[in-house]
Every structure is written in C-alpha cells, then in structure tokens.
Design a protein around this motif. Structure first.
Motif, PDB file in Angstrom:
ATOM      1  N   PHE A  21      32.866  -7.820  48.476  1.00  0.00           N
ATOM      2  CA  PHE A  21      31.875  -8.576  49.233  1.00  0.00           C
ATOM      3  C   PHE A  21      31.866  -8.205  50.716  1.00  0.00           C
ATOM      4  CE2 PHE A  21      35.692 -11.102  49.714  1.00  0.00           C
ATOM      5  CZ  PHE A  21      35.621 -11.613  50.993  1.00  0.00           C
ATOM      6  N   LEU A  22      32.991  -7.641  51.205  1.00  0.00           N
ATOM      7  CA  LEU A  22      33.046  -7.184  52.594  1.00  0.00           C
ATOM      8  C   LEU A  22      32.896  -5.666  52.712  1.00  0.00           C
ATOM      9  CD1 LEU A  22      35.936  -9.262  54.239  1.00  0.00           C
ATOM     10  CD2 LEU A  22      33.504  -9.374  54.764  1.00  0.00           C
ATOM     11  N   LYS A  23      33.344  -4.954  51.677  1.00  0.00           N
ATOM     12  CA  LYS A  23      33.379  -3.496  51.754  1.00  0.00           C
ATOM     13  C   LYS A  23      32.005  -2.898  52.017  1.00  0.00           C
ATOM     14  CE  LYS A  23      35.742  -1.311  48.636  1.00  0.00           C
ATOM     15  NZ  LYS A  23      36.105  -0.667  47.344  1.00  0.00           N
ATOM     16  N   THR A  24      30.999  -3.358  51.265  1.00  0.00           N
ATOM     17  CA  THR A  24      29.670  -2.778  51.422  1.00  0.00           C
ATOM     18  C   THR A  24      29.128  -3.022  52.818  1.00  0.00           C
ATOM     19  OG1 THR A  24      29.199  -3.092  49.068  1.00  0.00           O
ATOM     20  CG2 THR A  24      27.316  -2.742  50.534  1.00  0.00           C
ATOM     21  N   LEU A  25      29.295  -4.245  53.325  1.00  0.00           N
ATOM     22  CA  LEU A  25      28.806  -4.583  54.660  1.00  0.00           C
ATOM     23  C   LEU A  25      29.497  -3.748  55.737  1.00  0.00           C
ATOM     24  CD1 LEU A  25      27.230  -6.359  56.668  1.00  0.00           C
ATOM     25  CD2 LEU A  25      29.106  -8.017  56.536  1.00  0.00           C
ATOM     26  N   VAL A  26      30.834  -3.712  55.681  1.00  0.00           N
ATOM     27  CA  VAL A  26      31.598  -2.964  56.683  1.00  0.00           C
ATOM     28  C   VAL A  26      31.339  -1.465  56.571  1.00  0.00           C
ATOM     29  CG1 VAL A  26      33.906  -2.377  57.488  1.00  0.00           C
ATOM     30  CG2 VAL A  26      33.367  -4.735  56.869  1.00  0.00           C
ATOM     31  N   ASN A  27      31.264  -0.961  55.337  1.00  0.00           N
ATOM     32  CA  ASN A  27      31.012   0.457  55.152  1.00  0.00           C
ATOM     33  C   ASN A  27      29.655   0.883  55.701  1.00  0.00           C
ATOM     34  OD1 ASN A  27      33.474   0.935  54.005  1.00  0.00           O
ATOM     35  ND2 ASN A  27      32.733   1.182  51.916  1.00  0.00           N
ATOM     36  N   LEU A  28      28.664   0.032  55.546  1.00  0.00           N
ATOM     37  CA  LEU A  28      27.351   0.343  56.099  1.00  0.00           C
ATOM     38  C   LEU A  28      27.380   0.312  57.628  1.00  0.00           C
ATOM     39  CD1 LEU A  28      24.976  -1.570  53.638  1.00  0.00           C
ATOM     40  CD2 LEU A  28      25.375   0.893  53.806  1.00  0.00           C
ATOM     41  N   CYS A  29      28.179  -0.605  58.176  1.00  0.00           N
ATOM     42  CA  CYS A  29      28.356  -0.624  59.631  1.00  0.00           C
ATOM     43  C   CYS A  29      29.057   0.648  60.098  1.00  0.00           C
ATOM     44  CB  CYS A  29      29.172  -1.848  60.050  1.00  0.00           C
ATOM     45  SG  CYS A  29      28.312  -3.419  59.920  1.00  0.00           S
ATOM     46  N   LEU A  30      30.082   1.060  59.338  1.00  0.00           N
ATOM     47  CA  LEU A  30      30.797   2.289  59.668  1.00  0.00           C
ATOM     48  C   LEU A  30      29.893   3.505  59.552  1.00  0.00           C
ATOM     49  CD1 LEU A  30      34.296   1.824  58.005  1.00  0.00           C
ATOM     50  CD2 LEU A  30      33.849   2.305  60.406  1.00  0.00           C
ATOM     51  N   LEU A  31      29.054   3.493  58.530  1.00  0.00           N
ATOM     52  CA  LEU A  31      28.110   4.593  58.351  1.00  0.00           C
ATOM     53  C   LEU A  31      27.176   4.686  59.550  1.00  0.00           C
ATOM     54  CD1 LEU A  31      26.753   6.785  56.601  1.00  0.00           C
ATOM     55  CD2 LEU A  31      25.337   4.960  55.604  1.00  0.00           C
ATOM     56  N   THR A  32      26.695   3.531  59.995  1.00  0.00           N
ATOM     57  CA  THR A  32      25.829   3.497  61.175  1.00  0.00           C
ATOM     58  C   THR A  32      26.555   4.039  62.391  1.00  0.00           C
ATOM     59  OG1 THR A  32      24.682   1.537  60.307  1.00  0.00           O
ATOM     60  CG2 THR A  32      24.433   2.003  62.656  1.00  0.00           C
ATOM     61  N   LYS A  33      27.817   3.638  62.550  1.00  0.00           N
ATOM     62  CA  LYS A  33      28.604   4.116  63.693  1.00  0.00           C
ATOM     63  C   LYS A  33      28.841   5.622  63.621  1.00  0.00           C
ATOM     64  CE  LYS A  33      33.078   3.769  65.948  1.00  0.00           C
ATOM     65  NZ  LYS A  33      32.501   3.997  67.270  1.00  0.00           N
ATOM     66  N   ALA A  34      29.159   6.112  62.427  1.00  0.00           N
ATOM     67  CA  ALA A  34      29.421   7.546  62.265  1.00  0.00           C
ATOM     68  C   ALA A  34      28.182   8.368  62.605  1.00  0.00           C
ATOM     69  CB  ALA A  34      29.886   7.830  60.841  1.00  0.00           C
ATOM     70  N   LEU A  35      27.031   7.925  62.112  1.00  0.00           N
ATOM     71  CA  LEU A  35      25.790   8.668  62.353  1.00  0.00           C
ATOM     72  C   LEU A  35      25.373   8.591  63.821  1.00  0.00           C
ATOM     73  CD1 LEU A  35      23.753   7.690  59.159  1.00  0.00           C
ATOM     74  CD2 LEU A  35      25.018   9.797  59.600  1.00  0.00           C
TER      75      LEU A  35
END
Length: 381
Positions: free
Chosen positions: A247-261
C-alpha cells in the motif's frame, strides 16, 4: 540524493563497520573538499591569499603544466564525464526497477521499463540552459523530502521489531568492498565545490559550511540507513523502498520515479556541456552548430540507455561508479593536487594526511573495482 536509498543495503553487507564507514567517508570527503579549495589560491607578494584558479580543471592543468598545459584538465574532464554519465545510467536503472516493482502485474521486464522511462527523457536533447535544469532540481528536493519522510515514518512504526542482532559480526570481504563504493558514491560532491565556493557571498565561510553540511549529511544518512536496516535486516533489498508494504510501495516508488526522471537532466546537461565545450574549444555558450549540439546530446542519451540495458543492477553499478570515478574525484586527485601545489608549505602531519588519504583511496578504489566487476560478471554468467 536518490542513491542514499542504497545505504541500508550497504549496511547489510558491511555490518557494524558500515556505520563507521559512513562517518569516516563524511570526514574524509570534508577534508578533501577543503584541500581542493586551498588549491584554488596562491599567496601574492604581500602574503595574502588570492584566488588564481576557478575550476577543478584549472587545478589539474596547474599540476600537469610541465608535462602538458592541458593534460590535467583532460584527465579531470574525462573523469567528470564518466561520473556524470554513470549517474545518468543509474537513474535509468533505478527507474526501470521502480516501474517493475510498482506494476508487478504487467508482464514487462525491468529493461523494457527502462526503455519506457528513457522515452520520457528524450526532451533532454533540447535543453540548452541551466535555468530549466534548476527548476527541475527544485522539484526533486521537494519529492525527496516526502520520500524520506514516508520511509522513516514507517520504519519508526516498526520499532518494536528492531534488533541489533540483525547486524553481522562477520562479513564477506568482497561484499564489504562493494559497500565501500556505494557509501563513497553517496558523498561525492567535489566536482561542484570550486564553483560553489566561487559564488558564495563570503567565501571565508566555506570551511564552516562544509563542516556543517557533512556533519548533518552524516547524521541523516546514518539515521536513515540504520533505521531501515533494523526494520528489515537480512531482507533488506538493493533499493530500500522495495521492502515497503504494497500500500506504500507503489506510492513511494512513483515518487522515486518522478525524482529520478527529474534528477536526470542535471548530470546529463553537465556532461554534455563539458564535452561540447571541449569540442568547440570553450565556445559552448555560443551554439554555432545546433546539429553538433544535438548530436552530442543524442549520443550521450543513447549511451545511457544502452549501458542501463546491459548493467541492470543498481547496487553493483553504484559500487563500481563509487570505486572508479567517485574515489578518484573525491580522494585521489584532491590529495595528489594538494601535495603537488602546496608541498613546500605543508607541515609533516599534513603531508602524512594527504599521502594516507591517497593510499587509502587508491586501495579502496582498486579493490572495489575488482569486486564490482566480478559481481557483474557473475550476474551475467
């Protein structure tokens, strides 16, 4: 930055010594940052320090001027470009990893996800000014704060499961050396220090600023790595957010993806500017050949994708980067340049300190390179 997420994994393979390494790396990086800035200055006839050099490249050229006026600058520029490009590759690798774990029900490999992330970065070819990059970097800082806050909050809710028994007393030497590279890579900033010091309103406060920033960085990195490792122990993964509940992984991972890009354009822009300025002999601010500019950026963009496709292993790639370019720019070159330019003015203890840093950096770099490459070869095998 985003590579702090690899520190808990580094603790998994380095045990208690990993905590010492994080502190030691901060102290050594702070020291080499100071001596690098000292190399920018020379005493005038009145005994006052005057800034006679502006960049890392200028320092290198001054050290190698007897051999060749530009040899040192070429070595530094090549090292900087390699480090920046490796950073870009890591952003693509981690983007593919994040997308794969965020959407496990989609039948796509991490390499395919990396290609999808690459497509969103194609507009980087048309970035020609630092103004756009700076705005993207501001957004990165905000996203990064949210990510760390979420991960730390969850770890604190699991404090009842923490146990110091999760730390290893015995460690694998090769894994330990890879961890050294990961930790070094999380501290590298020497490339930007000459420019930073030159743009300060009061350069005299630089040493104090460097002390405090490395102190707080050390405290925050140690706290983050420790709390995350104590939460998951032996199950700690290369990118710590993969350990979060669904329930947290998808949200945080998408935030991380945004940060990486959003983070990708800065090292990409810096690397292409170095190359283009070398090709155009310093006239990089005047794009007389738009086709050449697009060619350089397009080539580098494609290179990062190809490398990300062939080395899709975050921790090993980060360890290799830290061992090669991170160690060179952070430990080897600053200590070597300081000895070369300031030998007559250094005390015995200062000479010993520089020589010790150089030897330590060389040994760690050599061992880290061997072990990281061996790890990559085993994965491919």
């Amino acid at each position: 930055g985003i590579f702090v997420l690899g520190l808990p994994y580094a603790l998994l393979h380095s045990g208690y010594s990993g905590l010492l390494l994080i502190v030691l790396a901060a102290a050594l990086c702070c020291y080499t940052g100071k001596i690098l800035i000292i190399c920018l200055y020379e005493e005038n006839e009145d005994g006052q320090l005057v800034r006679v050099r502006d960049t890392y490249e200028d320092i290198a050229n001054a050290c190698c001027k007897k051999l060749s006026p530009r040899l040192g600058g070429i070595i530094v520029n090549v090292t900087q470009v390699v480090e920046l490009i490796m950073t870009c590759i890591l952003y693509l690798v981690v983007s593919g990893n994040l997308l794969s774990h965020s959407f496990p029900y989609v039948a796509l490999t991490e390499k395919t996800w990396s290609v999808i992330a690459f497509v969103t970065l194609l507009p980087c070819v048309f970035i020609r000014t630092l103004k756009i990059v700076s705005k993207l970097s501001q957004l990165c800082s905000l996203v990064h704060f949210v990510i760390i806050l979420v991960v730390m909050t969850y770890c604190l809710t699991q404090i009842h499961q923490w146990s110091w028994a999760k730390f290893r007393l015995s460690i694998d030497f090769e894994d330990f050396l890879v961890s050294i590279g990961v930790i070094i890579f999380s501290y590298t900033s020497q490339i930007f220090l000459p420019t930073l010091e030159g743009n300060m309103k009061n350069p005299g406060e630089f040493r104090c600023m460097l002390n405090w920033t490395h102190f707080f960085a050390c405290v925050l990195k140690t706290t983050f790595a420790l709390t995350a490792f104590l939460t998951w122990g032996e199950e700690t993964k290369e990118v710590i957010t993969d350990n979060l509940p669904s329930f947290l992984k998808t949200l945080v991972n998408l935030c991380l993806l945004t940060k990486a890009l959003l983070s990708y354009p800065l090292p990409f822009f810096a690397a292409t500017e170095i190359v283009y300025s070398s090709i155009s002999k310093g006239n990089h601010s005047n794009y007389r050949s738009p086709l050449l500019s697009l060619g350089v950026r397009g080539s580098f963009l494609l290179l990062t994708l190809l490398m990300a496709m062939f080395t899709p292993h975050f921790a090993l790639l980060m360890g290799l980067s830290g061992s090669v370019t991170g160690a060179a720019m952070t430990f080897l070159l600053p200590s070597l340049f300081h000895l070369k330019l300031k030998w007559k003015n250094l005390s015995f203890l200062e000479k010993c300190a520089d020589i010790s840093v150089f030897i330590l950096g060389f040994l760690c770099s050599l061992a880290g390179i061997v072990c990281s490459i061996k790890g990559l070869l085993e994965v491919f095998g």
